[in-house]
Design a protein around this motif. Structure first.
Motif, PDB file in Angstrom:
ATOM      1  N   MET A 123      75.639  21.737  59.670  1.00 23.53           N
ATOM      2  CA  MET A 123      74.407  22.059  60.373  1.00 23.53           C
ATOM      3  C   MET A 123      74.631  22.137  61.882  1.00 23.53           C
ATOM      4  O   MET A 123      74.046  22.982  62.572  1.00 23.53           O
ATOM      5  CB  MET A 123      73.331  21.019  60.046  1.00 23.53           C
ATOM      6  N   ALA A 124      75.491  21.248  62.410  1.00 25.40           N
ATOM      7  CA  ALA A 124      75.795  21.272  63.844  1.00 25.40           C
ATOM      8  C   ALA A 124      76.538  22.551  64.213  1.00 25.40           C
ATOM      9  O   ALA A 124      76.291  23.141  65.276  1.00 25.40           O
ATOM     10  CB  ALA A 124      76.611  20.049  64.231  1.00 25.40           C
ATOM     11  N   GLN A 125      77.436  22.997  63.340  1.00 27.23           N
ATOM     12  CA  GLN A 125      78.159  24.232  63.608  1.00 27.23           C
ATOM     13  C   GLN A 125      77.231  25.446  63.571  1.00 27.23           C
ATOM     14  O   GLN A 125      77.404  26.394  64.326  1.00 27.23           O
ATOM     15  CB  GLN A 125      79.284  24.399  62.584  1.00 27.23           C
ATOM     16  N   HIS A 126      76.243  25.396  62.673  1.00 26.66           N
ATOM     17  CA  HIS A 126      75.349  26.544  62.510  1.00 26.66           C
ATOM     18  C   HIS A 126      74.219  26.545  63.542  1.00 26.66           C
ATOM     19  O   HIS A 126      73.875  27.596  64.095  1.00 26.66           O
ATOM     20  CB  HIS A 126      74.750  26.538  61.096  1.00 26.66           C
ATOM     21  N   HIS A 127      73.632  25.365  63.800  1.00 28.21           N
ATOM     22  CA  HIS A 127      72.464  25.290  64.682  1.00 28.21           C
ATOM     23  C   HIS A 127      72.758  24.656  66.036  1.00 28.21           C
ATOM     24  O   HIS A 127      71.878  24.637  66.902  1.00 28.21           O
ATOM     25  CB  HIS A 127      71.351  24.473  63.996  1.00 28.21           C
ATOM     26  N   GLY A 128      73.948  24.107  66.186  1.00 34.39           N
ATOM     27  CA  GLY A 128      74.266  23.408  67.424  1.00 34.39           C
ATOM     28  C   GLY A 128      73.868  21.945  67.362  1.00 34.39           C
ATOM     29  O   GLY A 128      73.260  21.473  66.396  1.00 34.39           O
ATOM     30  N   LEU A 129      74.193  21.201  68.402  1.00 31.32           N
ATOM     31  CA  LEU A 129      73.893  19.775  68.439  1.00 31.32           C
ATOM     32  C   LEU A 129      72.401  19.479  68.484  1.00 31.32           C
ATOM     33  O   LEU A 129      71.984  18.345  68.246  1.00 31.32           O
ATOM     34  CB  LEU A 129      74.583  19.131  69.645  1.00 31.32           C
ATOM     35  N   ALA A 130      71.585  20.514  68.765  1.00 25.63           N
ATOM     36  CA  ALA A 130      70.132  20.307  68.785  1.00 25.63           C
ATOM     37  C   ALA A 130      69.630  19.854  67.424  1.00 25.63           C
ATOM     38  O   ALA A 130      68.682  19.068  67.334  1.00 25.63           O
ATOM     39  CB  ALA A 130      69.423  21.587  69.211  1.00 25.63           C
ATOM     40  N   TYR A 131      70.262  20.337  66.350  1.00 28.48           N
ATOM     41  CA  TYR A 131      69.857  19.922  65.003  1.00 28.48           C
ATOM     42  C   TYR A 131      70.101  18.438  64.809  1.00 28.48           C
ATOM     43  O   TYR A 131      69.235  17.718  64.308  1.00 28.48           O
ATOM     44  CB  TYR A 131      70.623  20.703  63.943  1.00 28.48           C
TER      45      TYR A 131
END
Length: 240
Positions: A123-131
């Motif tokens: 999820m971090a790779q797809h959405h960034g650390l904001a997720y």
């Protein structure tokens, strides 16, 4: 008792993660109690059995973390710490050395990470650390410690919720009164099984009562140990 209680029946009809979370918390707490609170491991067989209980608990905590966040790890651990502490007090010398070790704790932690980390990494790779920030800070820490999502409610908020959630079994709580009277008069001791179930039930109640953002469904992890205590009391009063 659990299957027929109003709390589980009502939440089971809603598409919410709280019921799976309650299952994972109950299963992981059970696994940790079996591993930490079982008789002192003195043979290779009992040591291996205890380790498998740790594996099971780690798997359930990892799934609880995936279901709804760190509470899936925090509540079982907090419920088992008093059990471990009491076992440490009872054990001495060589027996104390056979209690769960750092290796066991590292094993549990590694399994939790192996189960949960791939999802959060993806999820971090797809959405960034904001997720990751939204999940752990926004949906967990802020829900617990602030009124951003829920209006503040009093500390005793969950008392009627627990009684209502256990219906139609709540009246059987009155059967505890004679037992506790005997305990206070020192005519009876609280058994090891009762002590563990009481701690298991008390930890979610205290944990969620201390939070700012309270919701009735959050207290679901408290109902299984309450059901065990109620069932034990009812069975004890049935004719042989």
């Amino acid at each position: 008792v659990v299957a027929t209680s109003f709390g589980y029946f009502s939440i089971g009809r809603l598409s919410l993660p709280d019921l799976p979370l309650a299952f994972f918390i109950a299963a992981s707490t059970w696994g940790l109690i079996e591993a930490i609170g079982s008789p002192i491991a003195t043979t290779a067989i009992t040591l291996r059995r205890r380790r498998w209980w740790f594996v099971f608990a780690g798997l359930m905590m990892g799934l609880g973390l995936l279901a709804k966040g760190p509470v899936g790890v925090a509540v079982p651990v907090l419920a088992v710490v008093p059990v471990w502490w009491k076992e440490r007090r009872i054990a001495s010398g060589e027996d104390a050395a056979r209690l769960p070790s750092l290796v066991d704790l590292l094993l549990v932690g590694a399994i939790v990470v192996l189960v949960a980390a791939p999802w959060f990494v993806a999820m971090a790779q797809h959405h960034g650390l904001a997720y990751v920030h939204r999940f752990f800070i926004g949906e967990n820490l802020e829900r617990f410690a602030t009124d951003r999502y829920n209006e503040p409610r009093p500390f005793w908020f969950y008392m009627p919720i627990v009684l209502g959630g256990l219906m139609p079994w709540s009246p059987f709580i009155l059967l505890w009164l004679p037992t506790w009277r005997r305990v206070f008069l020192r005519e009876r001791m609280v058994t090891r099984a009762e002590w563990r179930a009481i701690i298991w039930a008390a930890v979610p109640f205290i944990f969620y009562s201390a939070s700012i953002g309270k919701q009735p469904r959050y207290i679901l992890p408290m109902l299984p140990p309450m059901a065990l205590l109620l069932a034990r009391t009812v069975i004890a009063r049935l004719p042989d």
